[in-house]
Design a protein around this motif. Structure first.
Motif, PDB file in Angstrom:
ATOM      1  N   LEU A  21     -32.207 -78.238 -12.307  1.00  0.00           N
ATOM      2  CA  LEU A  21     -33.115 -78.308 -11.161  1.00  0.00           C
ATOM      3  C   LEU A  21     -32.374 -78.299  -9.831  1.00  0.00           C
ATOM      4  O   LEU A  21     -32.964 -78.580  -8.801  1.00  0.00           O
ATOM      5  CB  LEU A  21     -33.958 -79.579 -11.254  1.00  0.00           C
ATOM      6  CG  LEU A  21     -35.144 -79.520 -12.221  1.00  0.00           C
ATOM      7  CD1 LEU A  21     -35.724 -80.900 -12.410  1.00  0.00           C
ATOM      8  CD2 LEU A  21     -36.193 -78.547 -11.759  1.00  0.00           C
ATOM      9  N   ALA A  22     -31.087 -78.013  -9.865  1.00  0.00           N
ATOM     10  CA  ALA A  22     -30.287 -78.037  -8.639  1.00  0.00           C
ATOM     11  C   ALA A  22     -30.687 -76.863  -7.750  1.00  0.00           C
ATOM     12  O   ALA A  22     -30.199 -75.750  -7.915  1.00  0.00           O
ATOM     13  CB  ALA A  22     -28.805 -77.959  -8.983  1.00  0.00           C
ATOM     14  N   GLN A  23     -31.612 -77.129  -6.831  1.00  0.00           N
ATOM     15  CA  GLN A  23     -32.088 -76.110  -5.905  1.00  0.00           C
ATOM     16  C   GLN A  23     -32.337 -76.751  -4.562  1.00  0.00           C
ATOM     17  O   GLN A  23     -32.901 -77.836  -4.482  1.00  0.00           O
ATOM     18  CB  GLN A  23     -33.369 -75.452  -6.429  1.00  0.00           C
ATOM     19  CG  GLN A  23     -33.169 -74.656  -7.700  1.00  0.00           C
ATOM     20  CD  GLN A  23     -34.346 -74.782  -8.647  1.00  0.00           C
ATOM     21  OE1 GLN A  23     -35.329 -75.422  -8.329  1.00  0.00           O
ATOM     22  NE2 GLN A  23     -34.221 -74.191  -9.814  1.00  0.00           N
ATOM     23  N   ASN A  24     -31.921 -76.078  -3.515  1.00  0.00           N
ATOM     24  CA  ASN A  24     -32.147 -76.580  -2.170  1.00  0.00           C
ATOM     25  C   ASN A  24     -33.398 -75.911  -1.617  1.00  0.00           C
ATOM     26  O   ASN A  24     -33.392 -74.719  -1.310  1.00  0.00           O
ATOM     27  CB  ASN A  24     -30.934 -76.272  -1.292  1.00  0.00           C
ATOM     28  CG  ASN A  24     -31.056 -76.869   0.094  1.00  0.00           C
ATOM     29  OD1 ASN A  24     -32.039 -77.541   0.405  1.00  0.00           O
ATOM     30  ND2 ASN A  24     -30.075 -76.614   0.929  1.00  0.00           N
ATOM     31  N   ILE A  25     -34.470 -76.671  -1.487  1.00  0.00           N
ATOM     32  CA  ILE A  25     -35.726 -76.082  -1.027  1.00  0.00           C
ATOM     33  C   ILE A  25     -35.832 -76.071   0.495  1.00  0.00           C
ATOM     34  O   ILE A  25     -36.839 -75.614   1.033  1.00  0.00           O
ATOM     35  CB  ILE A  25     -36.936 -76.817  -1.619  1.00  0.00           C
ATOM     36  CG1 ILE A  25     -36.969 -78.275  -1.162  1.00  0.00           C
ATOM     37  CG2 ILE A  25     -36.931 -76.713  -3.132  1.00  0.00           C
ATOM     38  CD1 ILE A  25     -38.259 -78.982  -1.484  1.00  0.00           C
ATOM     39  N   GLN A  26     -34.800 -76.580   1.193  1.00  0.00           N
ATOM     40  CA  GLN A  26     -34.813 -76.511   2.652  1.00  0.00           C
ATOM     41  C   GLN A  26     -34.290 -75.131   3.065  1.00  0.00           C
ATOM     42  O   GLN A  26     -33.089 -74.910   3.187  1.00  0.00           O
ATOM     43  CB  GLN A  26     -33.953 -77.620   3.255  1.00  0.00           C
ATOM     44  CG  GLN A  26     -33.862 -77.597   4.779  1.00  0.00           C
ATOM     45  CD  GLN A  26     -35.212 -77.664   5.458  1.00  0.00           C
ATOM     46  OE1 GLN A  26     -35.937 -76.671   5.506  1.00  0.00           O
ATOM     47  NE2 GLN A  26     -35.548 -78.825   6.000  1.00  0.00           N
ATOM     48  N   THR A  27     -35.190 -74.191   3.239  1.00  0.00           N
ATOM     49  CA  THR A  27     -34.812 -72.822   3.598  1.00  0.00           C
ATOM     50  C   THR A  27     -34.659 -72.636   5.099  1.00  0.00           C
ATOM     51  O   THR A  27     -34.238 -71.571   5.544  1.00  0.00           O
ATOM     52  CB  THR A  27     -35.853 -71.827   3.066  1.00  0.00           C
ATOM     53  OG1 THR A  27     -37.154 -72.210   3.528  1.00  0.00           O
ATOM     54  CG2 THR A  27     -35.842 -71.799   1.548  1.00  0.00           C
ATOM     55  N   PHE A  28     -35.012 -73.668   5.890  1.00  0.00           N
ATOM     56  CA  PHE A  28     -34.798 -73.610   7.336  1.00  0.00           C
ATOM     57  C   PHE A  28     -33.409 -74.180   7.639  1.00  0.00           C
ATOM     58  O   PHE A  28     -33.192 -75.385   7.549  1.00  0.00           O
ATOM     59  CB  PHE A  28     -35.867 -74.389   8.084  1.00  0.00           C
ATOM     60  CG  PHE A  28     -35.576 -74.541   9.555  1.00  0.00           C
ATOM     61  CD1 PHE A  28     -35.590 -73.440  10.397  1.00  0.00           C
ATOM     62  CD2 PHE A  28     -35.292 -75.787  10.099  1.00  0.00           C
ATOM     63  CE1 PHE A  28     -35.307 -73.570  11.753  1.00  0.00           C
ATOM     64  CE2 PHE A  28     -35.027 -75.933  11.457  1.00  0.00           C
ATOM     65  CZ  PHE A  28     -35.025 -74.819  12.274  1.00  0.00           C
ATOM     66  N   ASP A  29     -32.472 -73.306   7.985  1.00  0.00           N
ATOM     67  CA  ASP A  29     -31.118 -73.698   8.356  1.00  0.00           C
ATOM     68  C   ASP A  29     -30.971 -73.481   9.855  1.00  0.00           C
ATOM     69  O   ASP A  29     -30.772 -72.341  10.311  1.00  0.00           O
ATOM     70  CB  ASP A  29     -30.073 -72.864   7.608  1.00  0.00           C
ATOM     71  CG  ASP A  29     -30.134 -73.083   6.107  1.00  0.00           C
ATOM     72  OD1 ASP A  29     -30.441 -74.220   5.690  1.00  0.00           O
ATOM     73  OD2 ASP A  29     -29.877 -72.133   5.347  1.00  0.00           O
ATOM     74  N   PRO A  30     -31.083 -74.522  10.669  1.00  0.00           N
ATOM     75  CA  PRO A  30     -31.053 -74.326  12.119  1.00  0.00           C
ATOM     76  C   PRO A  30     -29.723 -73.764  12.596  1.00  0.00           C
ATOM     77  O   PRO A  30     -28.654 -74.220  12.194  1.00  0.00           O
ATOM     78  CB  PRO A  30     -31.304 -75.736  12.670  1.00  0.00           C
ATOM     79  CG  PRO A  30     -30.918 -76.663  11.566  1.00  0.00           C
ATOM     80  CD  PRO A  30     -31.232 -75.944  10.297  1.00  0.00           C
ATOM     81  N   ALA A  31     -29.810 -72.745  13.446  1.00  0.00           N
ATOM     82  CA  ALA A  31     -28.606 -72.206  14.078  1.00  0.00           C
ATOM     83  C   ALA A  31     -28.116 -73.220  15.109  1.00  0.00           C
ATOM     84  O   ALA A  31     -28.916 -73.753  15.882  1.00  0.00           O
ATOM     85  CB  ALA A  31     -28.909 -70.869  14.741  1.00  0.00           C
TER      86      ALA A  31
END
Length: 324
Positions: A21-31
């Motif tokens: 289940l190792a998944q990063n669901i935070q797809t917003f990576d702030p520049a």
């Protein structure tokens, strides 16, 4: 059959091991910093030996949802996510920059409750780099510019909370930006390279992916800039028909520069394609410290060198380099 399928999918999420289940669901990576957009990078870099700290926070609703084959809602596996990104950026030779990003998350949801993983957790530590290939990177210079970026994530996060890839990942990208007057637009294309595929039955399957973003910005005044953005991901390998691996999201907001150095960013948006990580809604708040240098009167002298920053130099042959 629909009920059996939902039950089977829920059981798959509950019984599968944490490593799968190792998944990063935070797809917003702030520049980071202030010369970029929300998550889409611009071509600009920090000035030589300049250090720019920034903090970005985002709050999102339902970033991971269990759905039937027809797309109807079953339950929110992750019902809420609050993220804080502690960032730093350092410039070299007015062309290169290096940076780091430590994400901190607080997540809630029925799946996390089942596994006792709800609450605070650390995300994957990220290292960033950018090199300007073409153009000046000047926020006021018209023209077309190119840059190359690289992000490397280290598996420092909590895999059981859906905030870690569980492996080292690499994401190179290419940025193209055009500026005219007070307006600019940028396109960023890259790939997210995962050495190991991440899969939970047919519910979610992640491997190498295309990352893309389209952004535009405009200076309403010397202090206020508006920003609009569209960003998403798409699999580069074959995934199951039911794997929701192609999130798409939009954001709209503004950035305000204070003369003394504080910079505040506020935005909001929602998922257009509600696959993993794309929420029902998202609110973004950012803070950075950066003294933005401008040529407010257009006489060729930046404000910090201009004795009269709001009145153009008269060019009469006498002290034409003072700005009055």
């Amino acid at each position: 059959m629909g009920a059996v399928r939902v039950w089977a999918m829920t059981l798959a999420f509950t019984m599968v091991t944490a490593s799968a289940l190792a998944q990063n669901i935070q797809t917003f990576d702030p520049a980071p910093a202030t010369w970029n957009y929300f998550s889409v990078s611009g071509v600009g870099t920090a000035r030589h030996l300049e250090w720019v700290p920034s903090v970005y926070s985002s709050v999102s609703s339902a970033p991971l949802v269990l759905r039937n084959r027809d797309g109807s809602h079953v339950e929110d596996l992750v019902s809420g996510m609050r993220s804080f990104h502690l960032q730093t950026t350092f410039g070299l030779f007015d062309r290169f920059e290096m940076g780091a990003d430590l994400p901190l998350h607080s997540v809630t949801g029925v799946e996390l409750d089942r596994r006792g993983a709800a609450g605070f957790s650390v995300g994957d530590f990220r290292l960033r780099g950018k090199a300007r290939l073409q153009g000046t990177g000047d926020e006021q210079a018209d023209g077309f510019s190119l840059a190359m970026g690289l992000a490397i994530t280290l598996p420092t996060g909590d895999e059981s909370s859906f905030v870690s890839e569980g492996q080292l990942t690499v994401a190179p990208s290419l940025v193209a930006e055009a500026r005219r007057g007070r307006w600019s637009g940028a396109v960023q294309l890259g790939v997210h390279l995962r050495p190991d595929e991440q899969k939970v039955e047919d519910v979610l399957q992640l491997s190498h992916a295309l990352q893309y973003g389209l952004a535009a910005g405009g200076d309403v005044s010397d202090s206020l800039r508006i920003i609009a953005e569209l960003f998403g991901r798409a699999p580069l390998t074959d995934v199951g028909d039911d794997s929701r691996s192609s999130p798409l999201e939009t954001l709209l907001g503004a950035r305000y520069f204070f003369d003394e150095g504080p910079v505040f960013t506020l935005g909001g948006g929602f998922g257009l394609v509600s696959d993993y990580g794309a929420p029902e809604w998202r609110v973004v708040l950012g803070f950075a410290w950066y003294k933005r240098d401008r040529d407010s009167d257009g006489d060729g002298l930046m404000n910090h060198l201009d004795a009269c920053p709001n009145r153009p130099e008269d060019r009469d042959g006498y002290e034409d380099d003072v700005g009055c």
